[in-house]
Write a protein that holds these residues in place. Structure first.
Motif, PDB file in Angstrom:
ATOM      1  N   SER A 124      -1.475  -5.164  11.040  1.00  0.00           N
ATOM      2  CA  SER A 124      -1.411  -4.361   9.819  1.00  0.00           C
ATOM      3  C   SER A 124      -2.799  -3.906   9.384  1.00  0.00           C
ATOM      4  N   TYR A 125      -3.763  -4.797   9.513  1.00  0.00           N
ATOM      5  CA  TYR A 125      -5.127  -4.475   9.092  1.00  0.00           C
ATOM      6  C   TYR A 125      -5.701  -3.355   9.953  1.00  0.00           C
ATOM      7  N   LEU A 126      -5.533  -3.456  11.279  1.00  0.00           N
ATOM      8  CA  LEU A 126      -6.056  -2.412  12.163  1.00  0.00           C
ATOM      9  C   LEU A 126      -5.365  -1.079  11.901  1.00  0.00           C
ATOM     10  N   ALA A 127      -4.053  -1.116  11.729  1.00  0.00           N
ATOM     11  CA  ALA A 127      -3.302   0.121  11.492  1.00  0.00           C
ATOM     12  C   ALA A 127      -3.754   0.802  10.204  1.00  0.00           C
ATOM     13  N   ALA A 128      -3.987   0.013   9.167  1.00  0.00           N
ATOM     14  CA  ALA A 128      -4.383   0.574   7.883  1.00  0.00           C
ATOM     15  C   ALA A 128      -5.746   1.265   7.959  1.00  0.00           C
ATOM     16  N   ARG A 129      -6.557   0.860   8.918  1.00  0.00           N
ATOM     17  CA  ARG A 129      -7.902   1.432   9.061  1.00  0.00           C
ATOM     18  C   ARG A 129      -7.995   2.396  10.240  1.00  0.00           C
ATOM     19  N   GLY A 130      -6.879   2.759  10.799  1.00  0.00           N
ATOM     20  CA  GLY A 130      -6.859   3.751  11.859  1.00  0.00           C
ATOM     21  C   GLY A 130      -7.500   3.289  13.157  1.00  0.00           C
ATOM     22  N   ILE A 131      -7.550   1.985  13.374  1.00  0.00           N
ATOM     23  CA  ILE A 131      -8.110   1.451  14.624  1.00  0.00           C
ATOM     24  C   ILE A 131      -6.972   1.384  15.632  1.00  0.00           C
ATOM     25  N   ASP A 132      -6.795   2.471  16.391  1.00  0.00           N
ATOM     26  CA  ASP A 132      -5.638   2.580  17.272  1.00  0.00           C
ATOM     27  C   ASP A 132      -5.987   2.416  18.742  1.00  0.00           C
ATOM     28  N   ARG A 133      -7.257   2.127  19.033  1.00  0.00           N
ATOM     29  CA  ARG A 133      -7.656   1.845  20.413  1.00  0.00           C
ATOM     30  C   ARG A 133      -8.429   0.534  20.444  1.00  0.00           C
TER      31      ARG A 133
END
Length: 288
Positions: A187-196
Motif C-alpha cells: 500500500s505504501y509503495l502504491a500510494a507513492r507511485g513506486i511501481d518498479r
C-alpha cells in the motif's frame, strides 16, 4: 580505547591491504582498535567516488574507515543484480541503517528507496546524502510490515547500530526506545507511485517474514532479486514457499570481500540468502 591520529592512520593503511587475508587484518584491528570500545571519533574519508562522514564508535563506520567498505562481497552482488536490471533500475534498501549500501548503489541504480525508521541511523544517511548532493536516494522514515501500525522498537546499545529490531529479545543488548511507525509495504509503495522494484536488500533483524508478507503483491508483480540476512525468523520455509514456482534460493558465500552464489542447502544463522526469479538467476554472475 583512544588512539592518536597517526596510530589510526597507520591501522587504516594496514586494514586496506587486501593482499593480506581478511581474517588476519580483522583480528589485529579488533585487538588494537576494538570497535566495541572505540570512543566517538568523527572522520571524513573517500568512499567509491563519494565522501563518507562517519564516527568510529559505529561499527559500520568503523569498517568503512579501516577497510574502506563494509560487506564488500554483498555490495558487489547487489551491484551485479542492479546492473542486470538495466536502465532505470530501482532498489529498495529495507533496514538501511546508516546508509552505506544505499550510498554505494547510488552510482549504479536509477532510484533507491531507503527505509529506516530509527532516527539516529536515518540522520547518518541524510548527512551523507547532503554532503554528496545525491539526488537518487529517497529516505523513508518508516519500517515495512504486513499492516500499518506503530510498534515498540528495541534500539541497539552497542557499536553495531544495525541490530535494532521490532522484535523483543532479538538482541539481548537492545533497549526499548518507544514506538515507531510501520506501514503495509504494498500500500505504501502504491500510494507513492513506486511501481518498479528490481532489487531488494532486506535486513530487518528477524522481522523479515512480516516485511515480505507486506510486499507480496510487489514481489509477485516485479519479481525482484532479493538479498536478506538469515536467522531463525527470516528463514521460515513458509515465507519462501509463498513466492510460488519459478524462484531459486542461494546462499551468498565467499567471505567479507568477495561473493559466490552457492546452492541453498540448509538454514544457517547469520548467513546471507539470495532469492531470485529463475529467469534472472540464470543471468547473474556466480561469483565476484
Amino acid at each position: 580505547m583512544t588512539l592518536p591520529p597517526i596510530g589510526l592512520s597507520m591501522l587504516r593503511r594496514f586494514g586496506r591491504q587486501r593482499w593480506l587475508p581478511f581474517g588476519l587484518r580483522d583480528r589485529i584491528l579488533r585487538k588494537l582498535a576494538d570497535p566495541d570500545s572505540m570512543p566517538s571519533t568523527p572522520f571524513n574519508c573517500a568512499f567509491f567516488g563519494l565522501r563518507y562522514q562517519g564516527d568510529l564508535s559505529s561499527f559500520i563506520d568503523w569498517s568503512v574507515y579501516f577497510y574502506g567498505v563494509y560487506e564488500l562481497g554483498i555490495l558487489s552482488f547487489l551491484r551485479e543484480a542492479t546492473r542486470q536490471a538495466g536502465p532505470g533500475a530501482v532498489v529498495l534498501d529495507i533496514g538501511a541503517n546508516v546508509g552505506q549500501h544505499s550510498l554505494f548503489l547510488s552510482a549504479h541504480a536509477a532510484r533507491i528507496h531507503a527505509f529506516e525508521p530509527w532516527q539516529p541511523a536515518r540522520d547518518a544517511i541524510l548527512r551523507n546524502i547532503g554532503i554528496n548532493r545525491i539526488e537518487n536516494i529517497e529516505v523513508h522514515e518508516v519500517g515495512l510490515s504486513d499492516h500499518a501500525h506503530d510498534a515498540v522498537y528495541y534500539a541497539p546499545t552497542l557499536a553495531n547500530k544495525g541490530t535494532g529490531s521490532f522484535l523483543a529479545g532479538h538482541n539481548l543488548s537492545n533497549r526499548e526506545a518507544g514506538r515507531l511507525p510501520l506501514v503495509d509495504g504494498d500500500s505504501y509503495l502504491a500510494a507513492r507511485g513506486i511501481d518498479r522494484v528490481d532489487v531488494i536488500k532486506l535486513d530487518a533483524e528477524g522481522f523479515e517474514p512480516r516485511v515480505l508478507a507486506g510486499l507480496a503483491g510487489t514481489i509477485a508483480r516485479c519479481r525482484p532479486v532479493m538479498v536478506l540476512e538469515e536467522n531463525a525468523a527470516s528463514t521460515d520455509p513458509i515465507a519462501f514457499e509463498r513466492l510460488g514456482e519459478g524462484w531459486e534460493r542461494f546462499t551468498l558465500a565467499g567471505g567479507p570481500e568477495h561473493y559466490r552464489l552457492e546452492p541453498y542447502l540448509a538454514p544457517r544463522d547469520g548467513a546471507t540468502v539470495v532469492l531470485a526469479p529463475t529467469e534472472k538467476a540464470r543471468a547473474l554472475r556466480p561469483a565476484g
